[in-house]
Design a protein around this motif. Structure first.
Motif, PDB file in Angstrom:
ATOM      1  N   ASP A  14      -5.374   6.563  -2.266  1.00 47.48           N
ATOM      2  CA  ASP A  14      -5.094   5.550  -1.254  1.00 47.48           C
ATOM      3  C   ASP A  14      -4.264   6.221  -0.166  1.00 47.48           C
ATOM      4  OD1 ASP A  14      -4.468   3.387   0.296  1.00 47.48           O
ATOM      5  OD2 ASP A  14      -3.846   2.093  -1.377  1.00 47.48           O
TER       6      ASP A  14
ATOM      7  N   THR B  27      -3.299   5.055   2.680  1.00 49.18           N
ATOM      8  CA  THR B  27      -2.292   4.212   3.335  1.00 49.18           C
ATOM      9  C   THR B  27      -0.980   4.187   2.539  1.00 49.18           C
ATOM     10  OG1 THR B  27      -3.170   2.277   2.200  1.00 49.18           O
ATOM     11  CG2 THR B  27      -4.074   2.783   4.388  1.00 49.18           C
ATOM     12  N   ARG B  28      -1.091   4.155   1.225  1.00 50.09           N
ATOM     13  CA  ARG B  28       0.111   4.131   0.380  1.00 50.09           C
ATOM     14  C   ARG B  28       0.438   5.499  -0.207  1.00 50.09           C
ATOM     15  NH1 ARG B  28      -0.115   0.099  -4.174  1.00 50.09           N
ATOM     16  NH2 ARG B  28      -2.225   0.951  -4.460  1.00 50.09           N
ATOM     17  N   ASN B  29      -0.457   6.478   0.013  1.00 49.30           N
ATOM     18  CA  ASN B  29      -0.252   7.833  -0.508  1.00 49.30           C
ATOM     19  C   ASN B  29      -0.117   7.807  -2.037  1.00 49.30           C
ATOM     20  OD1 ASN B  29      -0.220  10.537  -0.076  1.00 49.30           O
ATOM     21  ND2 ASN B  29       1.906  10.663   0.570  1.00 49.30           N
TER      22      ASN B  29
ATOM     23  N   SER C 148       8.593  10.767   0.774  1.00 47.04           N
ATOM     24  CA  SER C 148       9.030   9.398   1.015  1.00 47.04           C
ATOM     25  C   SER C 148      10.536   9.245   0.764  1.00 47.04           C
ATOM     26  CB  SER C 148       8.241   8.436   0.122  1.00 47.04           C
ATOM     27  OG  SER C 148       8.510   8.701  -1.247  1.00 47.04           O
TER      28      SER C 148
ATOM     29  N   GLN D 186       8.715   3.433  -5.638  1.00 47.54           N
ATOM     30  CA  GLN D 186       7.478   3.344  -6.395  1.00 47.54           C
ATOM     31  C   GLN D 186       7.632   3.750  -7.850  1.00 47.54           C
ATOM     32  OE1 GLN D 186       3.900   4.095  -4.765  1.00 47.54           O
ATOM     33  NE2 GLN D 186       4.487   3.590  -2.707  1.00 47.54           N
TER      34      GLN D 186
END
Length: 358
Positions: free
Chosen positions: A39, A41-43, A117, A129
């Protein structure tokens, strides 16, 4: 672009028994597609597998996860978020190694993404996360599935005594001289044929069992091929095909080709078995012929032995007669010696009388 598949393979899927924490429970009846998704967009990297429309694996890869090879064709990893352990049975060791390499690669990518992040956040904030529970890489002890033979494509979990010379008729002597050699020769031939017959019988039984098993496998392959053809048709009829469905279509086509190749191989093996059966029938006929010849040889040998016994008996009788004759001659000679001695004394007496008279 959203979430896209980046690598796919096929394997049997298992989950650890939540009650015993030791036994494996199969979650798919057949080998299914197992894919890595990314993904952008969310890496985030995920492992996803669908059995029809049911998601049997939905595991987000974290830096704390570890993929462990527990055998040549089986691997597992623990997902603390799902509170379970997933197991995959592959068809070959190469597929397992490839999946493990991808797992390590995407795990490293997830770790780098997490570090990036974290750099963007304040030093005091908690890791994004990942919950504290995520620090435990494997809450369950890795176990190996009880079935070691796992086929990741079609099925689930799955060496001379000495004798004195005696006078006998010339014809019987010649026949008897050749008979033991012939008998030994045919006996050796019979023993060899008996051994070959036992081996061929065992091979025939094994071949018959294999033919039945292969016929059942062929029927199963045909049913699987028909089901896959129907599945491909259904996938082609769907208007909105996702990347997962396209990947499944490719895998299904490859499986169909493999099944067709397997069918051809089994047909060739059946033809070879038929040829072997014909050869074995010929050998059985040869064995019957040699057995009959051996019986005839044994019969002739018994006749010759009876003739030899008769000749020996006659020889013994002749020897007894000769011995009796010699005894009679010795008796006669003794009588003659006595008579000659008496005649000599009589002659001497007569000579003395003649001398006295003159």
């Amino acid at each position: 672009m959203g979430e896209q598949p980046i690598y796919s393979t096929r394997a049997h899927v298992f989950q650890i028994d939540p009650n015993t924490k030791k036994n494996w429970l199969p979650t798919s009846k057949h080998a299914v597609t197992v894919s890595y998704f990314y993904d952008s967009t969310r890496n985030v990297y995920r492992i996803i597998s669908l059995d029809g429309t049911k998601a049997i694996i939905n595991s987000t890869i974290s830096p704390n996860m570890t993929f462990t090879k527990t055998s040549q064709k089986f691997g597992q990893w623990a997902d603390s978020r799902a509170n379970t352990v997933y197991g995959l049975g592959f068809s070959t060791e190469h597929h397992l190694s490839k999946f493990a390499e991808k797992f390590a690669e995407y795990k490293e990518a997830a770790r780098l993404a997490k570090e990036k992040s974290q750099e963007k956040m304040e030093m005091a904030t908690s890791p994004s996360q990942e919950s504290p529970a995520g620090e435990l890489s494997s809450p369950l002890t890795p176990v190996t599935p009880p079935m070691e033979n796992i086929n990741g494509t079609d099925e689930i979990c799955n060496t001379t005594p000495n004798s004195d010379s005696r006078p006998e008729p010339a014809q019987n002597s010649l026949a008897f001289a050749h008979s033991p050699a012939m008998t030994k020769h045919w006996e050796a031939e019979l023993e060899a044929l008996k051994g070959n017959n036992a081996k061929l019988t065992a091979a025939l039984l094994e071949s018959t069992a294999n033919v039945k098993q292969w016929k059942q496998q062929l029927a199963a392959y045909q049913e699987e091929a028909e089901r896959l053809h129907k599945r491909v048709t259904e996938l082609e009829c769907q208007s909105n095909q996702t990347p997962v469905i396209k990947s499944q279509k490719t895998e299904l086509n490859q499986t169909i080709e493999e099944l067709e190749n397997t069918l051809r191989d089994k047909e060739e093996e059946m033809e070879k078995l038929k040829e072997e059966l014909e050869t074995m029938n010929d050998l059985m006929e040869q064995k019957d012929t040699l057995t009959q010849k051996l019986e005839e040889t044994e019969l002739r040998s018994r006749v010759l032995e009876e003739q030899l016994a008769g000749a020996e008996q006659r020889l013994e009788e002749n020897q007894e007669e000769q011995e009796n004759f010699r005894k009679s001659l010795r008796t006669l000679l003794e009588l003659l010696d006595g008579k000659i001695f008496e005649l000599t004394e009589l002659r001497d007496t007569l000579a003395r009388l003649i001398e006295e008279a003159s």
